[in-house]
Design an enzyme around this catalytic site. Structure first.
Site, PDB file in Angstrom:
ATOM      1  N   TYR A   1       0.947  -1.199  -0.184  1.00  0.00           N
ATOM      2  CA  TYR A   1      -0.012  -0.105   0.300  1.00  0.00           C
ATOM      3  C   TYR A   1       0.807   1.132  -0.054  1.00  0.00           C
ATOM      4  O   TYR A   1       0.571   2.214  -0.973  1.00  0.00           O
ATOM      5  CB  TYR A   1      -1.036  -0.077   1.115  1.00  0.00           C
ATOM      6  CG  TYR A   1      -1.799   1.360   1.313  1.00  0.00           C
ATOM      7  CD1 TYR A   1      -2.639   1.721   0.195  1.00  0.00           C
ATOM      8  CD2 TYR A   1      -1.417   2.245   2.447  1.00  0.00           C
ATOM      9  CE1 TYR A   1      -3.439   2.833   0.380  1.00  0.00           C
ATOM     10  CE2 TYR A   1      -2.229   3.422   2.529  1.00  0.00           C
ATOM     11  CZ  TYR A   1      -2.971   3.630   1.326  1.00  0.00           C
ATOM     12  OH  TYR A   1      -3.693   4.945   1.696  1.00  0.00           O
TER      13      TYR A   1
ATOM     14  N   PRO B   1      -2.796  12.642   2.582  1.00  0.00           N
ATOM     15  CA  PRO B   1      -3.664  12.716   3.986  1.00  0.00           C
ATOM     16  C   PRO B   1      -3.057  11.375   4.695  1.00  0.00           C
ATOM     17  O   PRO B   1      -2.742  10.375   4.440  1.00  0.00           O
ATOM     18  CB  PRO B   1      -5.126  12.344   3.814  1.00  0.00           C
ATOM     19  CG  PRO B   1      -5.108  12.436   2.208  1.00  0.00           C
ATOM     20  CD  PRO B   1      -3.774  12.069   1.763  1.00  0.00           C
TER      21      PRO B   1
ATOM     22  N   GLU C   1     -14.330   4.444   3.768  1.00  0.00           N
ATOM     23  CA  GLU C   1     -14.639   3.094   3.938  1.00  0.00           C
ATOM     24  C   GLU C   1     -13.128   2.488   4.015  1.00  0.00           C
ATOM     25  O   GLU C   1     -13.000   1.269   3.966  1.00  0.00           O
ATOM     26  CB  GLU C   1     -15.296   2.457   2.911  1.00  0.00           C
ATOM     27  CG  GLU C   1     -16.875   2.968   3.041  1.00  0.00           C
ATOM     28  CD  GLU C   1     -17.731   2.472   2.020  1.00  0.00           C
ATOM     29  OE1 GLU C   1     -16.926   1.823   0.822  1.00  0.00           O
ATOM     30  OE2 GLU C   1     -18.947   2.515   2.003  1.00  0.00           O
TER      31      GLU C   1
HETATM   32  C1  8X3 Z   1      -3.971   6.199   4.576  1.00  0.00           C
HETATM   33  C2  8X3 Z   1      -3.312   7.139   5.900  1.00  0.00           C
HETATM   34  O1  8X3 Z   1      -2.365   6.896   8.246  1.00  0.00           O
HETATM   35  O2  8X3 Z   1      -4.073   5.076   7.441  1.00  0.00           O
HETATM   36  O3  8X3 Z   1      -3.792   6.552   3.563  1.00  0.00           O
HETATM   37  O4  8X3 Z   1      -1.925   4.886   6.682  1.00  0.00           O
HETATM   38  S1  8X3 Z   1      -2.909   6.021   6.915  1.00  0.00           S
END
Ligand code: 8X3
Length: 253
Positions: A152, A182, A189
């Site tokens: 991810y 962010p 979700e």
């Molecule tokens: C998601 C941000 O902090 O939940 O893109 O990994 S975090």
């Protein structure tokens, strides 16, 4: 921004939906793209009181259908000014050696391949009209490692570098590119998808803290878009006060 055309992906919930609501108030004409048609139709009905709204109910990974939809956009939506590449997902939080290969594939397909595919389709029109703004929704996970973020985080690093490289290629044009990154966000979700519908695990992520709202990110997008034409916001990192960078992790035997 009034009467400009914005294409927003992942528009049915979270950041995409909040951004659509925000831009509708500014009179921006909207193309809303997401998989779930009923959610899109509800949003379209809500926003049509404020602006023109066209929906594309399609999986962004279905490039053939996506292309057909783009080729048959109604006349008044053809000249896209703003592309908000928001569709993306995280799947799982297991260590790399315990992950499901298909999850990795889905994240790479959606977050990297399809984002690049759509951008490649929209870019020639922006360049031809010498006008426009691409906002990619990256993540803090693209810059900072954390346990379980493996692919991810790597997909979001791709988005960050892709954004920077687009800026290089578009130098000499009036087109702007921003990577918005962010941190933890509720009202989307995100965690529910990450934990494959496990609500208690998803809720646990936000227990005892105040995460960002989709509205916080949508307002940042509105601000980015309304800067003077000569100003390019390259990157913005935005986190809740209750989240910080943890630094290197160690483990003792
Ligand atoms: C998601 C941000 O902090 O939940 O893109 O990994 S975090």
């Amino acid at each position: 921004m009034k009467n400009q055309v914005a294409l927003i992906t992942g528009a049915s919930t979270g950041i995409g939906k909040a951004t659509a609501q925000k831009l509708a108030l500014e009179g921006v004409k909207l193309i809303l793209l997401a998989r779930r048609e009923p959610l899109l139709k509800t949003l379209q009905a809500e926003l049509s009181e404020l602006t023109d709204c066209h929906i594309i109910a399609c999986d962004i990974n279905d490039h053939k259908t996506l292309l057909t939809e783009l080729n048959q956009l109604p006349e008044n939506f053809r000249n896209i000014d703003i592309l908000i590449n928001n569709a993306g997902l995280a799947l799982g939080l297991n260590p790399a050696h315990e992950t499901d290969w298909l999850d990795w594939q889905t994240m790479i397909n959606t977050n990297c391949l399809s984002l690049a595919f759509l951008t490649r389709q929209i870019l020639p029109g922006l360049v031809e009209r010498n006008h426009g703004h691409i906002i990619n929704i990256g993540s803090i996970a693209g810059s900072y490692a954390y346990k379980g973020a493996n692919v991810y985080g790597a997909t979001k690093a791709f988005v960050e570098q892709f954004s920077s490289n687009l800026r290089s290629d578009l130098l000499g044009t009036a087109i702007r590119v921003t990577n918005l990154e962010p941190g933890m966000l509720n009202e989307s979700e995100f965690s529910l998808v990450r934990f494959k519908g496990d609500e208690s695990r998803a809720d646990d992520v936000y227990a005892g803290l105040t995460p960002l709202n989709a509205e916080d990110v949508a307002e940042t997008i509105r601000w980015i878009l309304t800067q003077p034409a000569h100003v390019n916001i390259n990157r913005i990192e935005i986190m809740p006060v209750h989240q910080a960078l943890a630094g290197p992790t160690t483990i003792k035997n």
